[in-house]
Motif scaffolding. Sequence first.
Motif, PDB file in Angstrom:
ATOM      1  N   ARG A 196      -3.625   2.483   4.356  1.00  0.00           N
ATOM      2  CA  ARG A 196      -4.649   1.120   5.041  1.00  0.00           C
ATOM      3  C   ARG A 196      -4.668   0.943   6.179  1.00  0.00           C
ATOM      4  O   ARG A 196      -3.202   2.041   6.485  1.00  0.00           O
ATOM      5  CB  ARG A 196      -4.062  -0.091   4.911  1.00  0.00           C
ATOM      6  CG  ARG A 196      -4.175  -1.374   4.939  1.00  0.00           C
ATOM      7  CD  ARG A 196      -3.819  -2.508   5.298  1.00  0.00           C
ATOM      8  NE  ARG A 196      -4.364  -3.929   5.973  1.00  0.00           N
ATOM      9  CZ  ARG A 196      -4.142  -4.767   6.523  1.00  0.00           C
ATOM     10  NH1 ARG A 196      -2.915  -5.437   5.946  1.00  0.00           N
ATOM     11  NH2 ARG A 196      -4.688  -5.995   7.175  1.00  0.00           N
TER      12      ARG A 196
ATOM     13  N   ILE B  82      -8.298   2.221  -5.355  1.00  0.00           N
ATOM     14  CA  ILE B  82      -8.629   1.692  -3.710  1.00  0.00           C
ATOM     15  C   ILE B  82      -7.868   3.769  -3.193  1.00  0.00           C
ATOM     16  O   ILE B  82      -6.847   2.992  -2.792  1.00  0.00           O
ATOM     17  CB  ILE B  82      -8.230   0.843  -3.075  1.00  0.00           C
ATOM     18  CG1 ILE B  82      -9.273  -0.486  -3.492  1.00  0.00           C
ATOM     19  CG2 ILE B  82      -9.107   0.357  -1.935  1.00  0.00           C
ATOM     20  CD1 ILE B  82      -9.014  -1.863  -3.047  1.00  0.00           C
TER      21      ILE B  82
ATOM     22  N   ALA C 250     -13.284   1.329   1.317  1.00  0.00           N
ATOM     23  CA  ALA C 250     -13.659   0.273   1.667  1.00  0.00           C
ATOM     24  C   ALA C 250     -13.744  -0.068   2.581  1.00  0.00           C
ATOM     25  O   ALA C 250     -12.148  -0.186   3.367  1.00  0.00           O
ATOM     26  CB  ALA C 250     -13.507  -0.716   0.556  1.00  0.00           C
TER      27      ALA C 250
ATOM     28  N   CYS D 222      -8.524   1.923   2.673  1.00  0.00           N
ATOM     29  CA  CYS D 222      -8.916   0.567   3.676  1.00  0.00           C
ATOM     30  C   CYS D 222      -9.376   0.271   4.842  1.00  0.00           C
ATOM     31  O   CYS D 222      -7.756   0.558   5.035  1.00  0.00           O
ATOM     32  CB  CYS D 222      -8.886  -1.104   2.456  1.00  0.00           C
ATOM     33  SG  CYS D 222      -8.820  -2.323   2.932  1.00  0.00           S
TER      34      CYS D 222
ATOM     35  N   ASN E   7      -9.648  -2.274   8.019  1.00  0.00           N
ATOM     36  CA  ASN E   7      -9.755  -3.908   7.606  1.00  0.00           C
ATOM     37  C   ASN E   7      -9.014  -4.288   8.613  1.00  0.00           C
ATOM     38  O   ASN E   7      -8.214  -3.888   9.449  1.00  0.00           O
ATOM     39  CB  ASN E   7      -9.942  -4.949   6.389  1.00  0.00           C
ATOM     40  CG  ASN E   7      -8.114  -5.143   6.231  1.00  0.00           C
ATOM     41  OD1 ASN E   7      -7.524  -4.408   6.711  1.00  0.00           O
ATOM     42  ND2 ASN E   7      -8.256  -4.906   4.590  1.00  0.00           N
TER      43      ASN E   7
ATOM     44  N   PRO F  21      -4.207  -0.903  -1.440  1.00  0.00           N
ATOM     45  CA  PRO F  21      -4.735   0.456  -1.282  1.00  0.00           C
ATOM     46  C   PRO F  21      -3.550   2.152  -0.610  1.00  0.00           C
ATOM     47  O   PRO F  21      -2.373   1.817  -0.464  1.00  0.00           O
ATOM     48  CB  PRO F  21      -5.419   0.421  -0.211  1.00  0.00           C
ATOM     49  CG  PRO F  21      -4.370  -0.887   1.135  1.00  0.00           C
ATOM     50  CD  PRO F  21      -4.751  -1.286  -0.260  1.00  0.00           C
TER      51      PRO F  21
ATOM     52  N   CYS G  77       1.009  -0.990   0.228  1.00  0.00           N
ATOM     53  CA  CYS G  77      -0.111  -0.059   0.413  1.00  0.00           C
ATOM     54  C   CYS G  77       0.836   1.414  -0.313  1.00  0.00           C
ATOM     55  O   CYS G  77       2.102   1.542  -0.083  1.00  0.00           O
ATOM     56  CB  CYS G  77      -1.197   0.246   0.926  1.00  0.00           C
ATOM     57  SG  CYS G  77       0.035   0.139   3.596  1.00  0.00           S
TER      58      CYS G  77
END
Length: 231
Positions: A97, A118, A151, A121, A123, A94, A62
Amino acid sequence: GTILARGGTYKTAGDGSPGIYSTGRIVVSNGVFEATGSEAAVIEGQNSIALVDCTLVGHKLCGAMLYQSFSGDAEGRESHFTMRGGALSALEGPLFRVTNAKGIIALTGVKLSAASGILVCANTGRWGHTGSNGGHALLTADNQMLAGDLAADDASRIDVSLTKGSTLNGRVQGASVAIDASSTWSLTADSSVRALSVPENRVGPVVARIVGNGHTIRYDASLAANAWLRG
């Protein structure tokens, strides 16, 4: 500790070798960073990176990661990434992150590029304990062009605030979006938001601040923050 740097060209190679890795406070102006085997920048724990007119390129994973590994290198779970001017690029993954931490990101007039499409992100990952190791990304954009998707997985969340003439061109999945009277969100695909906020939270300004391009936005009608949309 604190590191203050002005100018210079920095290049790293190999896995786990970001251009900047912060377990303290790092402030850089007019630096050029390239990480050929890693992220351009990483912040671990309650620490920070502040950049002015710098150029960063991450080749792997990333562009910038904000996280907590609990390895003992850094305490806390709130990381701060601030960038004004310059450019940040991710050739893989991405641009940002956030995982197992709260990542507070503030961008002003930065040229951004993510080959994956992206932007942010949030997550879970291999760090932390299942059920509490999601990421919480808070992105504030001032006079900033943003292109790419946002996302968040079920254990994570993203809050994005567009201010001072900022634009977001992209798809949103599971993020909350706030748009001021001078900023715009232009959809590139159907999107789902947790909460949506526009100036004065009136239905009329939605049309002016959001460009649908034929796409649909779905939102969580159960949240009090969305009551103004009346279901």
